[in-house]
Design a protein around this motif. Structure first.
Motif, PDB file in Angstrom:
ATOM      1  N   UNK A  17       5.790   9.859   4.499  1.00 51.59           N
ATOM      2  CA  UNK A  17       5.198  11.077   3.926  1.00 51.59           C
ATOM      3  C   UNK A  17       4.159  11.714   4.840  1.00 51.59           C
ATOM      4  N   UNK A  18       3.451  10.894   5.596  1.00 54.06           N
ATOM      5  CA  UNK A  18       2.418  11.444   6.480  1.00 54.06           C
ATOM      6  C   UNK A  18       3.008  12.251   7.629  1.00 54.06           C
ATOM      7  N   UNK A  66     -10.330   5.055   0.561  1.00 54.74           N
ATOM      8  CA  UNK A  66     -10.569   6.132  -0.402  1.00 54.74           C
ATOM      9  C   UNK A  66      -9.923   7.434   0.052  1.00 54.74           C
ATOM     10  N   UNK A  67     -10.089   7.770   1.332  1.00 55.29           N
ATOM     11  CA  UNK A  67      -9.596   9.058   1.818  1.00 55.29           C
ATOM     12  C   UNK A  67      -8.062   9.108   1.799  1.00 55.29           C
ATOM     13  N   UNK A  68      -7.418   8.057   2.275  1.00 54.62           N
ATOM     14  CA  UNK A  68      -5.951   8.048   2.316  1.00 54.62           C
ATOM     15  C   UNK A  68      -5.325   8.056   0.937  1.00 54.62           C
ATOM     16  N   UNK A  69      -5.882   7.275   0.023  1.00 55.99           N
ATOM     17  CA  UNK A  69      -5.293   7.189  -1.321  1.00 55.99           C
ATOM     18  C   UNK A  69      -5.533   8.473  -2.109  1.00 55.99           C
ATOM     19  N   UNK A 236       0.421   5.285  -1.013  1.00 56.44           N
ATOM     20  CA  UNK A 236       0.043   5.880  -2.296  1.00 56.44           C
ATOM     21  C   UNK A 236       0.892   7.098  -2.642  1.00 56.44           C
ATOM     22  N   UNK A 237       1.314   7.844  -1.643  1.00 53.46           N
ATOM     23  CA  UNK A 237       2.178   9.005  -1.913  1.00 53.46           C
ATOM     24  C   UNK A 237       3.503   8.540  -2.498  1.00 53.46           C
ATOM     25  N   UNK A 238       4.076   7.495  -1.923  1.00 54.25           N
ATOM     26  CA  UNK A 238       5.349   6.989  -2.440  1.00 54.25           C
ATOM     27  C   UNK A 238       5.195   6.469  -3.862  1.00 54.25           C
TER      28      UNK A 238
END
Length: 371
Positions: A17-18, A66-69, A236-238
């Motif tokens: 996703x990234x 925190x930032x990535x999630x 987290x996106x998945x």
């Protein structure tokens, strides 16, 4: 590396996703991690100057978690966390000045100076608190997820906790209930290896394979590199997309077959002690230095420079900007009035009866209402 097991294995794609994140989104993620780092440096300094009272837990080293999630969520997805909560509050959109003023015990803080470091709360940004009791936020997170399901909304709750909470009964009761009711919630273990000063291997069974904690409840399990903001985002996106999609398909909820939950083992590391009073005698300086070589900010900055998405000069300019924002937050907190004693009797209960009356909105919310 991301490992996903459970219901979404068959849906895993080789595309990350990234890969779809443009330079602007990656720049936002880099800037937020840098802001959290500089803000926490000022927090630490203010604490040693006795400007901040009570307990204080610094987030330096864990910024990518925190930032990535949070970048992988929708703005209205509820989040809830424990007492190491400044980074989550900033990543969710809280203005640094209100976060700092809260720690200073000033009336301009996000909860009017009554919560302090461990109780950041920002309902307009769907952040439902830092909570001081280890694992105490887990039942509340399940409640938020139940509300989404009950109101037939396709949101996803993210409930953060440290590895020290893995052995708390409240967490296991929450995971059990979430599994039975198939609630849309992601339980996130911010695994920094230490429960205060005890290494996870000394205090937690099956510490080398936390998937058993999830499998015991039939919950989807995932691992991510919490020192890599893009790997964290991908995981987290998945998961969030899968849970949201399942929930949307099952919005009739005749059989409660849709939704989550999931459990993420987010492997990270804190550079500072458990709290400001921690002498860190349980680990060596060499161990800390080795983990600092995997610094999440440097990792993303170097990647973006190598791929020509940002220049070193632009990264330096961001650093100057966030340093000034952090200084401004300290100035705002210093110049704000202390919380008056009478304020202690407001907003304790929802009902309007004395002596615990409902008070005025915090400045942070009045500013929003006034545009």
């Amino acid at each position: 590396m991301t490992i996903l097991t459970g219901e979404i294995v068959g849906k895993k794609s080789t595309a990350r996703p990234s890969d779809a994140l443009d330079a602007g989104r990656r720049r936002e993620m880099l800037r937020m991690m840098m802001l959290i780092r500089r803000f926490e440096e000022r927090t630490s300094q203010s604490y040693t100057q006795t400007k901040i009272g009570g307990f204080c837990h610094i987030y330096i080293g864990q910024e990518a978690t925190a930032v990535g999630s949070i970048a992988a969520l929708r703005p209205d997805d509820p989040i809830i966390t424990a007492y190491r909560d400044h980074g989550h509050a900033l990543a969710r959109g809280m203005a640094p000045r209100y976060c700092m003023a809260e720690m200073y015990g000033r009336i301009t803080g996000c909860v009017k100076g009554k919560g302090g470091s461990m109780h950041m709360f920002d309902k307009p940004h769907h952040m439902y608190g830092g909570h001081a009791i280890v694992g105490g936020q887990a039942p509340l997170g399940v409640g938020l997820a139940f509300a989404l399901q009950y109101e037939k909304k396709d949101g996803v709750v993210v409930c953060y906790f440290g590895d020290g909470a893995l052995n708390q009964g409240a967490l296991h009761e929450s995971m059990n209930l979430a599994a039975i009711w198939r609630l849309p919630i992601i339980f996130v273990c911010e695994n920094n290896m230490y429960s205060m000063g005890t290494h996870i291997a000394r205090g937690t069974s099956m510490a080398d394979d936390l998937s058993v904690k999830a499998h015991a409840y039939g919950i989807t399990y995932a691992e991510c590199d919490g020192m890599d903001v893009l790997d964290t985002y991908d995981t987290f996106k998945r998961l969030a997309d899968d849970i949201r999609g399942s929930t949307s398909r099952a919005l009739g909820f005749e059989n409660n077959s849709g939704g989550g939950p999931a459990f993420v083992n987010c492997k990270t590391y804190r550079y500072k002690g458990h709290s400001m009073s921690d002498p860190q005698k349980y680990r060596t300086k060499d161990e800390v230095a080795a983990h600092e070589q995997q610094d999440p900010i440097n990792k993303l900055a170097n990647l973006m420079i190598e791929t020509h998405q940002i220049t070193q000069e632009e990264a330096d300019k961001i650093d100057v900007e966030v340093k000034q924002i952090s200084l401004d937050a300290v100035k705002f907190a210093n110049e704000s009035p202390e919380t008056p004693e009478g304020e202690l009797y407001t907003d304790v209960y929802a009902n309007p009866f004395p002596p615990y009356m409902t008070g005025d909105l915090p400045e942070m919310l009045r500013q929003r209402e006034n545009g």
